[in-house]
Write an enzyme that holds these catalytic residues in place. Structure first.
Site, PDB file in Angstrom:
ATOM      1  N   THR A  15      35.730   4.702  26.709  1.00 56.72           N
ATOM      2  CA  THR A  15      34.818   3.854  25.956  1.00 56.72           C
ATOM      3  C   THR A  15      35.509   3.381  24.691  1.00 56.72           C
ATOM      4  O   THR A  15      36.388   4.067  24.166  1.00 56.72           O
ATOM      5  CB  THR A  15      33.522   4.602  25.592  1.00 56.72           C
ATOM      6  N   ASN A  17      33.452   2.501  22.264  1.00 56.05           N
ATOM      7  CA  ASN A  17      32.335   2.698  21.357  1.00 56.05           C
ATOM      8  C   ASN A  17      32.397   4.127  20.793  1.00 56.05           C
ATOM      9  O   ASN A  17      32.175   5.098  21.518  1.00 56.05           O
ATOM     10  CB  ASN A  17      31.061   2.471  22.188  1.00 56.05           C
ATOM     11  N   ASP A  75      28.321   4.849  32.946  1.00 57.97           N
ATOM     12  CA  ASP A  75      27.685   3.539  33.008  1.00 57.97           C
ATOM     13  C   ASP A  75      26.193   3.802  33.136  1.00 57.97           C
ATOM     14  O   ASP A  75      25.780   4.692  33.883  1.00 57.97           O
ATOM     15  CB  ASP A  75      28.199   2.723  34.192  1.00 57.97           C
ATOM     16  N   SER A  76      25.414   3.072  32.366  1.00 57.11           N
ATOM     17  CA  SER A  76      23.996   3.387  32.329  1.00 57.11           C
ATOM     18  C   SER A  76      23.174   2.131  32.153  1.00 57.11           C
ATOM     19  O   SER A  76      23.716   1.064  31.843  1.00 57.11           O
ATOM     20  CB  SER A  76      23.712   4.354  31.172  1.00 57.11           C
ATOM     21  N   GLY A 160      18.972   0.646  22.138  1.00 58.04           N
ATOM     22  CA  GLY A 160      18.776  -0.143  23.365  1.00 58.04           C
ATOM     23  C   GLY A 160      17.306  -0.336  23.699  1.00 58.04           C
ATOM     24  O   GLY A 160      16.508  -0.774  22.872  1.00 58.04           O
ATOM     25  N   ASP A 162      15.051   1.928  24.320  1.00 65.51           N
ATOM     26  CA  ASP A 162      14.221   3.110  24.023  1.00 65.51           C
ATOM     27  C   ASP A 162      12.797   2.777  23.574  1.00 65.51           C
ATOM     28  O   ASP A 162      11.853   3.460  23.989  1.00 65.51           O
ATOM     29  CB  ASP A 162      14.891   3.983  22.957  1.00 65.51           C
TER      30      ASP A 162
END
Ligand code: IMP
Length: 200
Positions: A15, A17, A75-76, A160, A162
């Site tokens: 990542t 991030n 990955d989500s 995101g 949430d």
């Protein structure tokens, strides 16, 4: 080859991030030395697969091959029943280049309204993949949490999508829950539990 990971091993988190790398490191319980693909200046691959598992594998394989280290990638995303699973693997992309999730959540609401469906069920998925640099067998797992979408968005604790997601059996959105309460039931935690069972 054994699929057990020894404590203290250096692992690259695929990542760029730093927040995600921190989350991965925390979930790995400080057991390994985590370096990020970003800190190694590895290029980011295009996420060209059509599934969470496919994209997690692609990212982990890419980082393992380029770094010569064992690599972990995730990955989500959010899948909405009334939208046939969208935004799914495109969850981040629905927020556009400015990563505007207020916009992305509005888009989800509008798209559902357009379908005329009353179904507000949705689920988060997290796929985690571990790959070895010699191209040996990869380990890949998936975790999922089911819930219901609410509009307008509520809470500012998460990230995101949430604020529009109420997990099954709860009243608060992920955006209103304390981080620990979310982590106790999240898709990412569930995927990690499976990974730990497979590797540690
Ligand atoms: P990825 O970096 O390609 O895995 O992007 C995943 C995207 O899915 C994120 O940018 C979020 O928008 C969304 N997502 C994944 N997990 C969560 C979560 O736990 N809460 C809210 N949104 C999430």
């Amino acid at each position: 080859m054994t699929l057990t990971l020894a404590p203290g091993l250096k692992i690259v988190a695929a990542t760029h991030n730093p927040g995600k790398a921190k989350e991965l490191a925390a979930l790995l319980e400080g057991r390994f030395e985590i370096v990020t693909a970003g800190s190694l200046n590895l290029p980011e691959p295009d996420e060209t697969e059509s599934t969470f598992v496919g994209n997690a594998l692609l990212k982990a394989r890419h980082a393992a091959e380029l770094s010569g280290l064992i690599a972990i990638a995730d990955d989500s995303g959010l899948s909405v029943t009334a939208l046939d699973g969208a935004p799914g693997i495109f969850s981040a992309r629905w927020a556009g280049p400015t990563k505007d999730f207020t916009l992305a959540m509005k888009k989800v609401e509008e798209r559902i309204e357009e379908t005329g469906s009353k179904d507000r069920s949705a689920w988060f998925t997290s796929a985690l993949a571990v790959c070895w640099p010699d191209g040996g067998p990869a380990v890949v797992v998936e975790g999922r949490v089911d819930g219901t979408l609410v509009f307008p968005p509520r809470g500012d604790k998460g990230f995101g999508y949430d604020p529009i997601f109420v997990p099954e059996g709860r009243d608060l959105t992920f955006g209103e829950m304390e981080q620990a309460a979310k982590e106790a039931i999240s898709h990412r935690t569930r995927a990690f539990e499976k990974l730990k069972a497979a590797l540690f």
